[in-house]
Design a protein around this motif. Structure first.
Motif, short mmCIF file in Angstrom:
data_model
loop_
_atom_site.label_atom_id
_atom_site.label_comp_id
_atom_site.label_asym_id
_atom_site.label_seq_id
_atom_site.Cartn_x
_atom_site.Cartn_y
_atom_site.Cartn_z
N MET A 162 0.81 -1.22 0.00
CA MET A 162 0.00 0.00 0.00
C MET A 162 0.84 1.27 0.00
SD MET A 162 -3.13 -1.00 -0.08
CE MET A 162 -3.80 0.63 0.17
N LEU A 163 2.00 1.22 0.65
CA LEU A 163 2.75 2.45 0.92
C LEU A 163 4.02 2.61 0.09
CD1 LEU A 163 2.44 2.48 4.82
CD2 LEU A 163 0.93 3.54 3.13
N GLY A 164 4.45 1.56 -0.59
CA GLY A 164 5.67 1.66 -1.38
C GLY A 164 6.71 0.65 -0.96
N ASP A 165 7.66 0.39 -1.84
CA ASP A 165 8.62 -0.69 -1.63
C ASP A 165 9.98 -0.22 -1.14
OD1 ASP A 165 9.40 0.55 -3.94
OD2 ASP A 165 9.33 -1.23 -5.21
N THR A 166 10.08 1.03 -0.72
CA THR A 166 11.32 1.53 -0.12
C THR A 166 10.97 2.32 1.14
OG1 THR A 166 11.35 3.68 -1.27
CG2 THR A 166 12.36 1.79 -2.43
N VAL A 167 11.95 2.45 2.02
CA VAL A 167 11.73 3.23 3.24
C VAL A 167 11.42 4.68 2.89
CG1 VAL A 167 12.90 4.18 5.28
CG2 VAL A 167 13.09 1.75 4.76
N ALA A 168 12.06 5.22 1.86
CA ALA A 168 11.82 6.61 1.46
C ALA A 168 10.37 6.81 1.02
CB ALA A 168 12.77 7.01 0.35
N LYS A 169 9.84 5.87 0.23
CA LYS A 169 8.44 6.00 -0.22
C LYS A 169 7.47 5.90 0.96
CE LYS A 169 9.16 4.07 -4.87
NZ LYS A 169 8.90 2.89 -5.74
N ILE A 170 7.75 4.98 1.88
CA ILE A 170 6.88 4.83 3.05
C ILE A 170 6.95 6.09 3.91
CG2 ILE A 170 6.54 3.52 5.17
CD1 ILE A 170 7.56 1.04 3.61
N ALA A 171 8.15 6.63 4.07
CA ALA A 171 8.32 7.86 4.86
C ALA A 171 7.55 9.02 4.24
CB ALA A 171 9.80 8.21 4.98
N ALA A 172 7.50 9.07 2.91
CA ALA A 172 6.76 10.14 2.24
C ALA A 172 5.28 10.06 2.58
CB ALA A 172 6.98 10.06 0.74
N GLU A 173 4.75 8.84 2.67
CA GLU A 173 3.35 8.67 3.05
C GLU A 173 3.12 9.12 4.49
OE1 GLU A 173 0.64 7.65 1.29
OE2 GLU A 173 1.88 7.72 -0.50
N LYS A 174 4.03 8.72 5.39
CA LYS A 174 3.90 9.11 6.79
C LYS A 174 4.00 10.63 6.94
CE LYS A 174 4.33 4.66 7.97
NZ LYS A 174 3.21 3.83 8.44
N ALA A 175 4.90 11.24 6.17
CA ALA A 175 5.12 12.68 6.26
C ALA A 175 3.93 13.48 5.74
CB ALA A 175 6.38 13.06 5.48
N GLY A 176 2.96 12.81 5.16
CA GLY A 176 1.75 13.48 4.69
C GLY A 176 0.91 14.08 5.81
N ILE A 177 1.20 13.74 7.07
CA ILE A 177 0.44 14.34 8.18
C ILE A 177 1.01 15.69 8.59
CG2 ILE A 177 -0.15 12.04 9.04
CD1 ILE A 177 1.63 12.78 11.55
N ILE A 178 2.19 16.05 8.09
CA ILE A 178 2.83 17.30 8.50
C ILE A 178 2.01 18.48 7.96
CG2 ILE A 178 4.93 18.70 8.36
CD1 ILE A 178 6.47 16.05 7.99
N LYS A 179 1.68 19.41 8.83
CA LYS A 179 0.84 20.55 8.45
C LYS A 179 1.63 21.85 8.55
CE LYS A 179 -2.95 18.05 8.03
NZ LYS A 179 -2.46 16.74 8.49
N LYS A 180 1.21 22.82 7.76
CA LYS A 180 1.91 24.09 7.67
C LYS A 180 1.97 24.77 9.04
CE LYS A 180 1.33 26.22 3.84
NZ LYS A 180 2.69 26.00 3.29
N GLY A 181 3.20 25.04 9.50
CA GLY A 181 3.41 25.77 10.73
C GLY A 181 3.20 24.98 12.01
N VAL A 182 2.83 23.69 11.90
CA VAL A 182 2.55 22.87 13.08
C VAL A 182 3.82 22.14 13.50
CG1 VAL A 182 1.25 20.88 13.95
CG2 VAL A 182 0.12 22.59 12.51
#
Length: 428
Positions: A162-182
C-alpha cells in the motif's frame, strides 16, 4: 449495520463527505495530537495519554487495531482518567453515521473514524490523541487542519503493498500528516526516512523537533534521562518493558514540550511514564487460561510485533531479560502472509532452537504453520507446527526443563488479540 468494503483505499474523499454530513465534528473536537509511523505509535499514544491524565487533563484517544473488543479503539476522556466507550454509545454513534451515509461507498475504518470524531465532539476534553491507521497522507485521520503537533515514530518496511517498496516511499506517506506551521516531533529514523521527513517539514515550515538533534534520551542507572534546550529530566523507567520503550516515552515527552499551550509539570512526566500501559507489547502474562497450560514457573510474554524492525526490538528486550535471568527461550509464532516472515524470524536466529508455528484463527490470509516452517528453514531454523497456541503450550509443558523456559508468543497483533481473549485478559 450494512457491511462496508474492507479493501483499503488511501483517499480522503469519502471521509470528507461523511464529515460534512456530520456537521464537521473534527472541527468541534478538542485540540489534536496526530501520531503516524511504522512502529511504536500505540505505545507513544499510551505515554502521551498517561502523562496528560497525570497532569489532570481529559484526554480522548483513537487507536487501532483493537485486540479483543472494538471499544478499545475509542477512549473518552474523563476527570481522573479516560474510559473505553460503552457498547450502547458506540453502537449509537455508528448507527448515526450509517444513517447519514445512506449507503454511499465507505470503508469500515472510515466509518469507525467518523464515529470517533462524532463521539469526541459530543464529549468535552482538553486533548484528542489520534493514531494514524495506515500511512498518513491518505489516512482517514488526516483531516485535521491544524493539530497541536504532528508526531512520526520510527519508519520501517511494512504494508509495502500500500505504501511503497522503499523506506523513502513509506516515509513520504507518513510525512503526509505534516501541516503548515505545526510542530513536527520526529523519532530517530533511518537516514533515507529522515531526509524525506525533514524535507517535507521544511516545505511546510513546520518547526522540527528531531531525536538526536533537538532532544536526546539515555538510560542512566536504569532511569530515563531526557534533555532538550529547556533542560534535563531525570525520570523513572517506563513500566512497559524493553529499551525501545525509553525511546517511545521520550518521543511523547518531546511532543508535549513542543506544544507551548500545554503546561505539563515534571510530576506528571514522572507519574505518566511509570504508569503507562499498552497491551501486547512485551506484555508479561502471569495468570489466565493459556498461562496455566505452560510449564509451572515459566515466563509467558506476548508481543504483537509483525515486521523486521519489531522483531529486532523484541529480540533486544529478550536479550536484556536473558542477561538478568537466563532461561531457555521458546518462540510461538503466527503471522499474516503479507508480512516478511523470514526477515522477522532472522532476529531470533541464535537465540532459540525451539520455535513453534501456529495459525491465526479466523484469518485466511495468515501463513500456515508449514509455510512459516519453510521460511525458517531458509535461515537454518527448525520450526515445528501446532494447531493452536494452546496446543503449542501443551507441547512445551510435556518437555523436561532444568529451568522453566521463557516463552514468547509473537508475530501478529491479531494473534495477540486471540491470545488475550483465550487467556481471559481483557484490555481496559
Amino acid at each position: 449495520m450494512a457491511l462496508h468494503q474492507r479493501k483499503i483505499d488511501l483517499t480522503l474523499d469519502r471521509m470528507l463527505r461523511i464529515l460534512e454530513l456530520l456537521g464537521h465534528p473534527e472541527r468541534r473536537m478538542a485540540p489534536v495530537i496526530h501520531v503516524a509511523g511504522t512502529n511504536g505509535k500505540g505505545s507513544t499514544v499510551a505515554y502521551l495519554r498517561a502523562i496528560l491524565e497525570a497532569a489532570g487533563l481529559r484526554v480522548h484517544a483513537y487507536t487501532s487495531p483493537h485486540l479483543v473488543r472494538i471499544n478499545e479503539r475509542f477512549r473518552l476522556g474523563r476527570e481522573g482518567g479516560g474510559v473505553l466507550v460503552s457498547d450502547e454509545e458506540l453502537l449509537a454513534a455508528l448507527e448515526h453515521c450509517e444513517r447519514l451515509n445512506a449507503g454511499q461507498p465507505i470503508t469500515v475504518f472510515e466509518m469507525e473514524t467518523a464515529a470517533a470524531f462524532h463521539l469526541f465532539a459530543k464529549h468535552p476534553a482538553d486533548v484528542v490523541l489520534l493514531e494514524v491507521g495506515l500511512g498518513g497522507r491518505g489516512d482517514s485521520t488526516n483531516v485535521i487542519e491544524k493539530p497541536l503537533a504532528s508526531v512520526i515514530t520510527p519508519v520501517s518496511m511494512d504494508h509495502m503493498e500500500m505504501l511503497g517498496d522503499t523506506v523513502a516511499k513509506i516515509a513520504a506517506e507518513k510525512a503526509g500528516i505534516i501541516k503548515k506551521g505545526v510542530p513536527l516531533v520526529m523519532a530517530a529514523q533511518l537516514a533515507e526516512a529522515e531526509a524525506v521527513i525533514e524535507q517535507r517539514a521544511k516545505e511546510q515550515r513546520a518547526p522540527l523537533h528531531a531525536a538526536g538533534q533537538h532532544w536526546h534520551v539515555s538510560i542512566e542507572r536504569g532511569r530515563l534521562v531526557y534533555q532538550d534546550e529547556r533542560g534535563l529530566l531525570d525520570l523513572p523507567a517506563p513500566r512497559l518493558f524493553g529499551r525501545h520503550q525509553f525511546d517511545n516515552a521520550a518521543l511523547a515527552i518531546a511532543t508535549l514540550r513542543s506544544i507551548d499551550s500545554l503546561k505539563v509539570p515534571v510530576s506528571a512526566y514522572e507519574s505518566g511514564i511509570a504508569k503507562a500501559e499498552w497491551p501486547a507489547r512485551m506484555q508479561r502474562l502471569t495468570a489466565g487460561g493459556l498461562v496455566q497450560l505452560a510449564p509451572p514457573q515459566s515466563e509467558v510474554w506476548l508481543d504483537g510485533g509483525h515486521n523486521a524492525d519489531c522483531g529486532r526490538v523484541v529480540a533486544a528486550a529478550l536479550g536484556d531479560l536473558e542477561e538478568r535471568v537466563p532461561r531457555q527461550l521458546v518462540v510461538i509464532i503466527g503471522m499474516l502472509s503479507n508480512k516478511d516472515a523470514g526477515a522477522f524470524l532472522a532476529n531470533f536466529a541464535g537465540m532459540t532452537r525451539h520455535i513453534i508455528a501456529v495459525p491465526i484463527p479466523g484469518h485466511d490470509n495468515a501463513y500456515t504453520p508449514q509455510a512459516l516452517a519453510d521460511a525458517g528453514r531458509h535461515l537454518g531454523m527448525r520450526i515445528e507446527a501446532a494447531a493452536s497456541v494452546a496446543e503449542a503450550l501443551r507441547s512445551v509443558a510435556r518437555l523436561a526443563y532444568e529451568v522453566p523456559p521463557r516463552i514468547l508468543i509473537t508475530g501478529s497483533l491479531y494473534l495477540a488479540g486471540e491470545v488475550l481473549r483465550e487467556n481471559g485478559t481483557f484490555p481496559q
